[in-house]
Design an enzyme around this catalytic site. Sequence first.
Site, PDB file in Angstrom:
ATOM      1  N   ARG A 247       1.058  -1.547   0.225  1.00 53.86           N
ATOM      2  CA  ARG A 247      -0.222   0.203   0.235  1.00 53.86           C
ATOM      3  C   ARG A 247       0.634   1.325   0.071  1.00 53.86           C
ATOM      4  NH1 ARG A 247      -5.468  -1.299   1.480  1.00 53.86           N
ATOM      5  NH2 ARG A 247      -5.933  -3.429   1.709  1.00 53.86           N
TER       6      ARG A 247
ATOM      7  N   ASN B  85     -15.174   8.621  -0.682  1.00 55.72           N
ATOM      8  CA  ASN B  85     -16.286   8.453   0.364  1.00 55.72           C
ATOM      9  C   ASN B  85     -17.101   9.927   0.633  1.00 55.72           C
ATOM     10  OD1 ASN B  85     -16.117   5.871   0.094  1.00 55.72           O
ATOM     11  ND2 ASN B  85     -15.054   5.422   2.088  1.00 55.72           N
TER      12      ASN B  85
ATOM     13  N   SER C 289     -23.332 -13.593  10.618  1.00 53.33           N
ATOM     14  CA  SER C 289     -23.013 -12.351   9.803  1.00 53.33           C
ATOM     15  C   SER C 289     -22.965 -13.002   8.025  1.00 53.33           C
ATOM     16  CB  SER C 289     -21.558 -12.485  10.106  1.00 53.33           C
ATOM     17  OG  SER C 289     -21.075 -11.378   9.301  1.00 53.33           O
TER      18      SER C 289
ATOM     19  N   HIS D 109     -18.335  -5.948   6.260  1.00 57.63           N
ATOM     20  CA  HIS D 109     -17.111  -5.072   6.316  1.00 57.63           C
ATOM     21  C   HIS D 109     -16.095  -5.692   7.529  1.00 57.63           C
ATOM     22  CE1 HIS D 109     -14.794  -1.254   7.607  1.00 57.63           C
ATOM     23  NE2 HIS D 109     -14.655  -0.883   6.135  1.00 57.63           N
TER      24      HIS D 109
ATOM     25  N   GLU E 174     -24.873  -5.486   5.976  1.00 57.55           N
ATOM     26  CA  GLU E 174     -24.832  -4.259   5.977  1.00 57.55           C
ATOM     27  C   GLU E 174     -26.069  -4.139   4.639  1.00 57.55           C
ATOM     28  OE1 GLU E 174     -21.262  -2.695   4.133  1.00 57.55           O
ATOM     29  OE2 GLU E 174     -19.986  -4.375   5.317  1.00 57.55           O
TER      30      GLU E 174
ATOM     31  N   SER F 139     -19.546  -1.861  -0.287  1.00 55.30           N
ATOM     32  CA  SER F 139     -18.750  -1.114  -0.405  1.00 55.30           C
ATOM     33  C   SER F 139     -17.935  -1.367  -1.604  1.00 55.30           C
ATOM     34  CB  SER F 139     -18.370  -0.198   0.139  1.00 55.30           C
ATOM     35  OG  SER F 139     -17.562  -0.695   0.789  1.00 55.30           O
TER      36      SER F 139
ATOM     37  N   ASP G 277     -25.770  -1.570   9.444  1.00 58.38           N
ATOM     38  CA  ASP G 277     -24.294  -0.972   8.826  1.00 58.38           C
ATOM     39  C   ASP G 277     -24.732  -0.875   7.469  1.00 58.38           C
ATOM     40  OD1 ASP G 277     -22.302  -0.141   7.619  1.00 58.38           O
ATOM     41  OD2 ASP G 277     -20.658  -1.441   8.734  1.00 58.38           O
TER      42      ASP G 277
ATOM     43  N   HIS H  66     -22.488   3.140   3.787  1.00 60.73           N
ATOM     44  CA  HIS H  66     -22.359   3.049   2.425  1.00 60.73           C
ATOM     45  C   HIS H  66     -24.069   4.092   1.771  1.00 60.73           C
ATOM     46  CE1 HIS H  66     -18.096   2.601   2.076  1.00 60.73           C
ATOM     47  NE2 HIS H  66     -18.329   1.365   2.585  1.00 60.73           N
TER      48      HIS H  66
ATOM     49  N   THR I  48     -22.559   6.298   9.870  1.00 58.75           N
ATOM     50  CA  THR I  48     -21.155   7.622  10.288  1.00 58.75           C
ATOM     51  C   THR I  48     -21.419   8.678   9.239  1.00 58.75           C
ATOM     52  OG1 THR I  48     -18.499   7.462   9.226  1.00 58.75           O
ATOM     53  CG2 THR I  48     -20.101   6.428   7.079  1.00 58.75           C
TER      54      THR I  48
ATOM     55  N   LYS J 122     -18.688   9.686   6.056  1.00 61.63           N
ATOM     56  CA  LYS J 122     -18.518   9.833   4.285  1.00 61.63           C
ATOM     57  C   LYS J 122     -20.191  10.484   3.415  1.00 61.63           C
ATOM     58  CE  LYS J 122     -17.484   4.648   4.054  1.00 61.63           C
ATOM     59  NZ  LYS J 122     -16.308   4.427   5.206  1.00 61.63           N
TER      60      LYS J 122
ATOM     61  N   THR K   8     -12.508   6.163  25.101  1.00 62.89           N
ATOM     62  CA  THR K   8     -11.672   6.947  24.074  1.00 62.89           C
ATOM     63  C   THR K   8     -12.001   8.204  23.354  1.00 62.89           C
ATOM     64  OG1 THR K   8     -11.532   5.012  22.467  1.00 62.89           O
ATOM     65  CG2 THR K   8     -11.520   7.296  21.686  1.00 62.89           C
ATOM     66  N   THR K   9     -11.066   9.598  23.487  1.00 65.15           N
ATOM     67  CA  THR K   9     -11.209  10.446  23.601  1.00 65.15           C
ATOM     68  C   THR K   9     -12.766  11.105  22.568  1.00 65.15           C
ATOM     69  OG1 THR K   9      -8.996  11.134  24.718  1.00 65.15           O
ATOM     70  CG2 THR K   9     -10.041  13.209  22.785  1.00 65.15           C
TER      71      THR K   9
ATOM     72  N   THR L   5      -9.244  -6.537   1.089  1.00 67.31           N
ATOM     73  CA  THR L   5     -10.384  -5.617   1.093  1.00 67.31           C
ATOM     74  C   THR L   5     -11.710  -6.889   0.473  1.00 67.31           C
ATOM     75  OG1 THR L   5      -8.675  -3.959   0.753  1.00 67.31           O
ATOM     76  CG2 THR L   5     -10.979  -3.882   0.659  1.00 67.31           C
TER      77      THR L   5
END
Length: 410
Positions: free
Chosen positions: A30, A59, A143, A148, A190, A194, A219, A222, A250, A253, A282-283, A368
Amino acid sequence: MPDSLFPAPHPFLQHCQAALAQMRQEGRYRSFAALAKSRRDFPRYTDSTGRRITVWSSNDYLGLGGSDVLAAAATAAIEAHGVGSGGTRNISGNTPLHEALESELAALHAKPAALVFTSGYVANQAALGTILSSMDGNWHVFSDEKNHNSMIAGMKNARAKSIFRHNDVAHLDALMAAAGPGVNKLVAFESVYSMDGDIAPLAELAATCRRHGALSYLDEVHAVGMYGATGAGVAERDGVLDRIDIVQGTLAKALGCHGGYVAGPAEVIDFLRSAAAGFIFTTSLPPALAAAGLASVRHVKGATALRERHAERAARLKAAFQAAGVRPMPSASHIVPVPVGDAALCREVSRLLLEEHGLYVTPINYPTVPRGTERLRFTPTPRHDDADIAFAAQAVAAVLRQVGLLPNAP
């Protein structure tokens, strides 16, 4: 006496070197394009030489990342609250902006409550992991085989897990019927996948979950912003919002911002707020991002024309590819994958498009997607005009001929 005062390199360094060499050999290494995004000029970016590049794989589906609506909200929040959030939500990172955002997201998905995480990945991993660790782990999770990585990570420690064939409701039904009695069931899937661009049969999946007394976990990352009367996603479009138990989404996107969330029953969301390590430790999102996310959700609810323009652009790109002799993979959504089928060749096609035509399209390789199904993934936006689409179709056709994947034009 040792030959050197320094210890020998740790074996892990040698492992890294060998693994990286294999990735390079297989075309899976990558590397990242050095492209500077332009708020005003999206989808044009600038490369390290100052050349303008048209990006086809963002995205930021609706182009809202540079919107004045989001920028003004973020700027005002920085002026009022500063840049950082100051800690976790429990310590000092909770603001009225975070709470207003969660209320807006809950309303968007017609759920009693919502909880914001630092990313969609964290939301899936934390929510699924926490749910499936509860009740003494007495869960059986089902599942979709193309879920994802973030969902897979959240389901990793489930006591029992079954994988059903992609979008195959009959297979899911059979697996659930064969599951042992007295176990709590959860089905994770989902809406828009995606990498393939296909859409799940949500009504049938929801009905199967209800028939077997299973929680449904959807989910929509997308799809949020782009489908449904108010942009709530495919569940809204298909009229099944009330039959989906937990929705994950999310802000990063189509909403043009950053962060992830889950929405669902008040008891579930409150439990996750108090039990999910990925949330507790987590902050929190900076106030500026919470403000921009809030502004985006409110804006997108009424952005019907933008959604229609986006769908029309995707249809036009698919048609332009077909007219140029390029055969994209079948796609019922805004995602337009063009198959290549080899990792090294996929990277080469991407490189040629960038260097010779000024088009940036991400090569999608293993892990992926499965080996042998490598592809380029196009994501048209409302801001790609007719000339952009025509040029991209001809450029892709030319490069595919150049590398031997299309016959030469007669």
